[in-house]
Design an enzyme around this catalytic site. Structure first.
Site, PDB file in Angstrom:
ATOM      1  N   ASP A 258     -23.726  14.349   6.427  1.00 22.76           N
ATOM      2  CA  ASP A 258     -22.844  14.086   7.558  1.00 22.76           C
ATOM      3  C   ASP A 258     -23.225  12.715   8.140  1.00 22.76           C
ATOM      4  O   ASP A 258     -24.378  12.273   8.050  1.00 22.76           O
ATOM      5  CB  ASP A 258     -22.925  15.200   8.615  1.00 22.76           C
ATOM      6  CG  ASP A 258     -21.694  15.183   9.536  1.00 22.76           C
ATOM      7  OD1 ASP A 258     -20.942  14.185   9.508  1.00 22.76           O
ATOM      8  OD2 ASP A 258     -21.494  16.162  10.280  1.00 22.76           O
TER       9      ASP A 258
HETATM   10  C1  BGC Z   1     -18.465  14.896  11.484  1.00 20.50           C
HETATM   11  C2  BGC Z   1     -17.950  15.168  10.086  1.00 20.50           C
HETATM   12  C3  BGC Z   1     -17.032  14.060   9.658  1.00 20.50           C
HETATM   13  C4  BGC Z   1     -17.763  12.744   9.745  1.00 20.50           C
HETATM   14  C5  BGC Z   1     -16.953  11.549   9.284  1.00 20.50           C
HETATM   15  C6  BGC Z   1     -19.031  13.512  11.607  1.00 20.50           C
HETATM   16  O1  BGC Z   1     -19.326  13.221  12.929  1.00 20.50           O
HETATM   17  O2  BGC Z   1     -19.431  15.859  11.834  1.00 20.50           O
HETATM   18  O3  BGC Z   1     -17.297  16.402  10.034  1.00 20.50           O
HETATM   19  O4  BGC Z   1     -16.562  14.292   8.351  1.00 20.50           O
HETATM   20  O5  BGC Z   1     -18.166  12.534  11.086  1.00 20.50           O
HETATM   21  O6  BGC Z   1     -15.927  11.249  10.151  1.00 20.50           O
END
Ligand code: BGC
Length: 842
Positions: A258
């Site tokens: 993540d």
């Molecule tokens: C989120 C993810 C997301 C990623 C990219 C993160 O803050 O937890 O679910 O895919 O950002 O945008």
């Protein structure tokens, strides 16, 4: 995807030969790569704005290797349409609403539509679906995920994954594992320690893993995203205990971390199975670049990781690219501004909204609307209808355009059959107007060079009001470090006696205290959500205002506003007058919950409960439409005649709810999450469990999550899991259970006994023998059927051994329990007219 390549494989590029297996092709191409080519695949690069338009389609990007015929990877969110600020896209309902459809085919179609729109923007990796279990209704990402039940999550997560991947894109189910709260998701303290979820083995196996296991085993997901949090002491992206399962489940793809903060190390992450770091580069909190070419080479030179480790990572990245068609049928880079909307997707968005809306209550047949005079009430019934999250990966309403107001759709649907009036009733959930300078007595701001108001203030000064746009209060203060805090104090003499509303809008941890009592609180890590609170104040009686703000550890912009509304019954009085004049009043209420911030309570924000109470007191035929993330408390429940929960329904909100209210469509959604009666008796309603003490959240409720808890403890929820009414009625009969191959098959007959056609979601629950120590019942099958009045259909549920097994923590394996099982079938977890006992060992 198709196996025929778009071009013939040249002899020197045997990996382009689609006749070989994805694994063989992966091995061949890995062998042909240079060391730098391999290492550069392991973290995002910054080649983002390929079109120079200033708009980026990829929130994560890895350059391709042209000489080898490998395309780039372009990743993006989100869960309910193409998010990250993209325009020209469809805004779909929140996934939890998709889950409320209990409709596998619809979720497959949804996955396809999602895949098509992502591909239209040049993306080939979709960062969806979110399949984390709803452990607490306060979770900020409740709308984005599916359910509190592992079986429902597994079934629908697999359907969405399959839909996306059927178009030759990689899906990325997320966030593995035990990512169930926003509180401390990015961490606290100097090391940004994220929450550590202490989860018993059995709960992982029975509750938190099954969704992931299914998207890997049945859904063949090409990628999995590991989470920000820790699980049993280790960060999820360097956790051998959790990530180690993927291989055992047959995963051949890559694990991506993540964004920014999930990735915490080099060698431990490599060894545990993290393949890609995203988005690449030094993170905003100043974490090192763990998968930079330099760092990886250094780790290899020290012997902390091996060449085989790196080759394995690269192989796992390219294998799903071959398997799913990214190499053979590359998705062209596209203009990020491309319009990828499609009339068929609008139809689909509306269908999900119709099927996913849940009719919770319908006294005296108040619905569908038959009245000749109807008062539609609520800010949410107008142009401000709440249809989506505004942050995170969702499609923002402003990126879609102005949406049709529900009241207009209701008027259009009823035509001259009824007269419809409208009253706004409340200012709604948007930030309130800023408290004016004239309201403060001696407003003083103190800015601190620490995130927690410690030490002497760096700057103390008088200010006029607390209303700072994007640049924030920090802009005018010299010398503040990246982590800072501020405190505003003032006197306030209430001009009138009554209920004052305050709102806080800003990124960071913010609290408004009045005479030392907290009135509004914005938790840590918040994105810019408006948070509301109310307080009763007496005219002329001076109170002390204090606003505490800390920017740690938030990524949000610095804007900050203290908004207010002095006591004013005018809007409510208008609504009451309208309700009195009409046969039926329909009140729309909303909340706004989002990634980045958990709810601090389950109440409707602002004065909306007061509005419903007032309208219900004026008109017993009051119907409430909830545009909420999910469960809210509804203290007025027994005073209203009807309740529909319409979640965040996407851009077709108005037409879908109008069709349901007027009976053009018949409600058929079922709750994928329990609506609790309070916020103290739920499974995680203890600080040690949620949000945790210090940085530790103990999942001591074990497997008793969602309805499993309420059933085991004998607590009556407001509305149980699986509940959802219809304008028709269904009868269940003829339960038959038979052996079928290695497992069993359960059948029953569902009959539409009412006067209109409708869909029913028949649900099968299994009760295990007492020795298994399981909750009273667990969902193990569901089937949606469409029935004309008087017609019946047979529903059939396969049950395999695994469905009847519990996780034995001594044997570390699935076991059948000894003794008598019971299967029950019906229309909700607490309405199960059919049942049969059986012993699977016989
Ligand atoms: C989120 C993810 C997301 C990623 C990219 C993160 O803050 O937890 O679910 O895919 O950002 O945008």
């Amino acid at each position: 995807m198709a196996t025929t390549p778009a071009f013939a494989a040249p002899a020197d590029k045997p990996w382009l030969d689609a006749a070989r297996t994805p694994e063989q092709r992966a091995e061949l191409v890995v062998a042909a790569m240079t060391d730098d080519e391999k290492l550069k695949l392991l973290q995002g690069d910054t080649e983002l704005d390929a079109n120079g338009t200033g708009v980026n389609a990829c929130v994560g990007h890895i350059s391709g290797i042209a000489r080898l015929g490998l395309p780039r990877l372009c990743m993006g969110d989100g869960p309910a349409g193409v998010g990250n600020g993209m325009k020209g896209v469809t805004q779909f309902p929140a996934p939890v609403m998709g889950a409320a459809t209990f409709d596998r085919d619809l979720m497959t179609a949804y996955g396809k539509a999602l895949g098509a729109e992502h591909a239209g923007k040049g993306r080939n990796v979709v960062l969806a679906p979110t399949i984390n279990i709803i452990r607490t209704p306060k979770w900020g990402r409740l709308a984005e995920t599916l359910s509190e039940d592992p079986y429902l999550t597994a079934q629908l997560g697999t359907a969405i994954t399959g839909g996306i991947q059927s178009l030759g894109l990689i899906a990325t189910p997320k966030h593995f594992a035990a990512n169930n709260q926003e509180w401390l998701r990015l961490g606290d303290g100097p090391a940004y320690e994220a929450v550590d979820a202490i989860v018993p083995e059995r709960a992982l196996r029975e509750i938190y893993y099954p969704g992931f296991e299914a998207v890997v085993k049945q859904g063949k997901a090409g990628s999995i995203m590991c989470a920000y949090n820790r699980v049993n002491g280790h960060y999820a992206c360097e956790n051998p205990g959790t990530l180690g399962n993927l291989k055992r489940w047959g995963f051949d793809g890559f694990v991506v971390a993540d964004w920014y903060f999930a990735h915490r190390s080099t060698a431990p992450s490599v060894k545990a199975g993290l393949d890609i770091s995203m988005p690449g580069g030094v993170s905003p909190f100043g974490f090192a670049e763990f998968y930079g070419v330099k760092e990886l080479k250094a780790a290899r030179a020290r012997g902390a990781i091996t060449q085989a480790d790196i080759d394995g990572m690269v192989k796992r990245i390219v294998t799903p690219m071959f398997r799913l068609g990214l190499v053979d049928h590359p998705i062209a880079a596209a203009d990020a501004n491309a319009n990828v909307r499609d009339p068929a997707h609008l139809v689909l968005s509306e269908k999900i909204a119709e099927e996913g809306t849940v009719l919770l209550r319908n006294e005296r047949g108040v619905l569908p609307l038959k009245a000749k005079t109807i008062a539609v009430i609520g800010d949410d019934a107008g142009a401000n209808v709440q249809t989506s999250e505004r942050y995170g990966g969702f499609v923002k309403t402003e990126d879609v355009g102005t949406l049709k107001a529900p009241v207009d759709a209701i008027k259009a649907a009823l035509g001259d059959k009824a007269s419809v009036t409208y009253a706004r009733g409340t200012l709604g959930i948007a930030p309130l107007p800023a408290m004016p300078a004239s309201a403060f007595e001696g407003l003083t701001a103190r800015y601190y060079a620490s995130p927690d108001w410690k030490g002497e203030p760096l700057v103390t000064r008088k200010e006029a009001s607390i209303d700072y746009a994007e640049a924030g209060p920090k802009a005018g203060v010299q010398g503040l470090p990246s982590l800072w805090s501020a405190r505003w104090t003032a006197g306030f003499v209430p001009p009138k006696t009554g209920t004052y509303r305050f709102s806080l809008n800003g990124g960071g941890e913010i609290a408004l205290l009045i005479d030392g009592k907290r009135v509004v609180y914005v938790p840590k890590q918040s994105f810019r959500l408006a948070t509301h609170g109310t307080v009763w104040l007496e005219a002329g009686k001076r109170v002390a205002l204090q606003l505490d703000y800390s920017n740690a550890p938030t990524l949000s912009a610095n804007e900050l506003r203290l908004g207010w509304q002095a006591p004013d019954r005018a809007l409510i009085d208008e609504a009451v007058a309208a309700a009195k004049k009409a046969e039926v009043a329909v009140v729309f209420v909303a909340d706004h919950v989002s990634e980045g911030a958990d709810r601090t309570d389950l109440k409707l924000p602002g004065d909306q409960d007061a509005l419903v109470e007032a309208v219900a007191a004026a008109n017993p035929n009051t119907v409430v439409v909830l545009h909420t993330v999910g469960p809210v408390l509804m203290p007025w429940r027994d005073k209203v005649a009807g309740i529909l929960t319409a979640w965040y329904p996407g851009e077709q909100a108005a037409d879908s709810i109008a069709a349901l209210l007027t009976g053009k469509a018949n409600p058929s959604g079922k709750l994928p999450v329990t609506f609790p009666a309070d916020e103290v008796n739920g499974p995680a309603d203890q600080p040690a469990r949620y949000p945790g003490i210090g940085t530790t959240a103990r999942y001591d409720e074990g497997i008793l999550v969602g309805y499993r808890w309420y059933d085991a403890k004998g607590i009556a929820p407001l509305y149980p899991f699986g509940h959802g009414l219809s304008y028709t009625s269904f009868a269940y009969s003829g339960l038959k259970l038979s052996k079928s191959g290695d497992g069993w098959s359960v059948r029953a007959t569902v009959r539409n006994t009412g006067k209109v056609s409708g869909d029913e979601v028949a649900q099968l629950y299994v009760s295990m023998p007492a020795a298994a120590n399981e909750p009273p019942r667990q969902l193990k099958g569901f089937a949606r059927v469409s029935l004309q009045p008087g017609k019946s259909a047979t529903v059939e549920f396969p049950l395999d051994r695994r469905a009847l097994s519990y996780w034995d923590e001594t044997a570390h394996d699935w076991q059948l329990a000894e003794g008598s099982y019971r299967v029950q079938i019906g229309s909700s977890s607490r309405d199960l007219p059919l049942g049969k006992d059986f012993d699977p060992a016989r």
